[in-house]
Design a protein around this motif. Structure first.
Motif, short mmCIF file in Angstrom:
data_model
loop_
_atom_site.label_atom_id
_atom_site.label_comp_id
_atom_site.label_asym_id
_atom_site.label_seq_id
_atom_site.Cartn_x
_atom_site.Cartn_y
_atom_site.Cartn_z
N TYR A 1 0.86 -1.18 0.00
CA TYR A 1 0.00 0.00 0.00
C TYR A 1 0.90 1.23 0.00
CZ TYR A 1 -3.64 -3.21 1.61
OH TYR A 1 -4.51 -4.26 1.72
N MET B 1 -2.62 2.47 11.43
CA MET B 1 -3.40 2.07 10.24
C MET B 1 -3.19 0.59 9.95
SD MET B 1 -2.57 5.02 7.42
CE MET B 1 -2.62 6.77 7.81
N ARG C 1 -5.03 -1.49 12.62
CA ARG C 1 -6.49 -1.36 12.59
C ARG C 1 -7.11 -1.82 11.28
NH1 ARG C 1 -8.32 4.43 14.64
NH2 ARG C 1 -10.36 3.38 14.73
N LEU C 2 -6.36 -1.67 10.16
CA LEU C 2 -7.02 -1.94 8.88
C LEU C 2 -6.19 -2.72 7.87
CD1 LEU C 2 -9.75 -1.09 7.33
CD2 LEU C 2 -8.24 0.46 6.10
N LEU C 3 -4.94 -2.32 7.68
CA LEU C 3 -4.21 -2.84 6.51
C LEU C 3 -3.74 -4.28 6.71
CD1 LEU C 3 -2.16 0.36 5.56
CD2 LEU C 3 -4.38 -0.38 4.67
#
Lengths: 83, 83
Positions: free
Chosen positions: A43, A62, A65-67
Motif C-alpha cells: 500500500y 493504520m 487497525r485496517l491494513l
C-alpha cells in the motif's frame, strides 16, 4: 506536512498462501521450474501529519487497525516526507 | 542454480485502482487524513535456472505471460541467486 508511506503486508511464515500456490501452479503449467511463490501486498499511502514521528505512529496504527490482519499478517513500512 | 525473484506489479499511471480507493475511504472513515492510496502486489518466486542471465530473462517472460497484465500493469523485478 505531507507524507508518503510504503506499507508491505505479507503472510506470517507457516500460513497458507492460496494465491501464491495458484500462481506457482500456473507458472509450472507454462513449464517454468518454479518451486514456490509467495504473494504480498504493498500500500502506498499519501496522508498528512504534523511531524515525522506522528506520521510513523499513524501508519503503524493504520496497519494494526485496517491494513494488516494481526492473526495472519506481518507488516513493515517506510515513511517519507514529500513536497 | 537456484534463484529468488522479487516482482512488483503495479497499475500504470492513470488506471483506476478500486482497491486503493476503497482502502483510502476506509482509512478516512477511521479519521486518518488520507489523500490517496495505491495498491500493488509483490510476488516472491523461487525457481531454477542455469545462469543469472537466464534467470532474469525467465522472470521477465513470466511477468509478460502471467504475472502482469501488459494493458494496465507496470512491473519491475530483482533476481538474486540463493544457496
Amino acid at each position: 506536512m505531507r507524507f508518503k508511506a510504503r506499507v508491505e503486508v505479507s503472510l506470517k511464515p507457516g500460513h497458507s498462501d492460496p494465491e501464491g500456490e495458484t500462481t506457482a501452479r500456473a507458472l509450472r503449467e507454462l513449464n517454468y521450474p518454479v518451486k514456490n511463490v509467495g504473494v504480498s501486498k504493498v500500500y502506498t499511502v499519501f496522508f498528512e501529519a504534523s511531524s515525522k514521528t506522528e506520521a510513523e505512529e499513524m501508519v503503524d496504527e493504520m496497519c494494526r487497525r485496517l491494513l494488516a490482519n494481526p492473526t495472519k499478517d506481518d507488516y513493515k513500512f517506510e515513511v517519507e516526507e514529500i513536497e
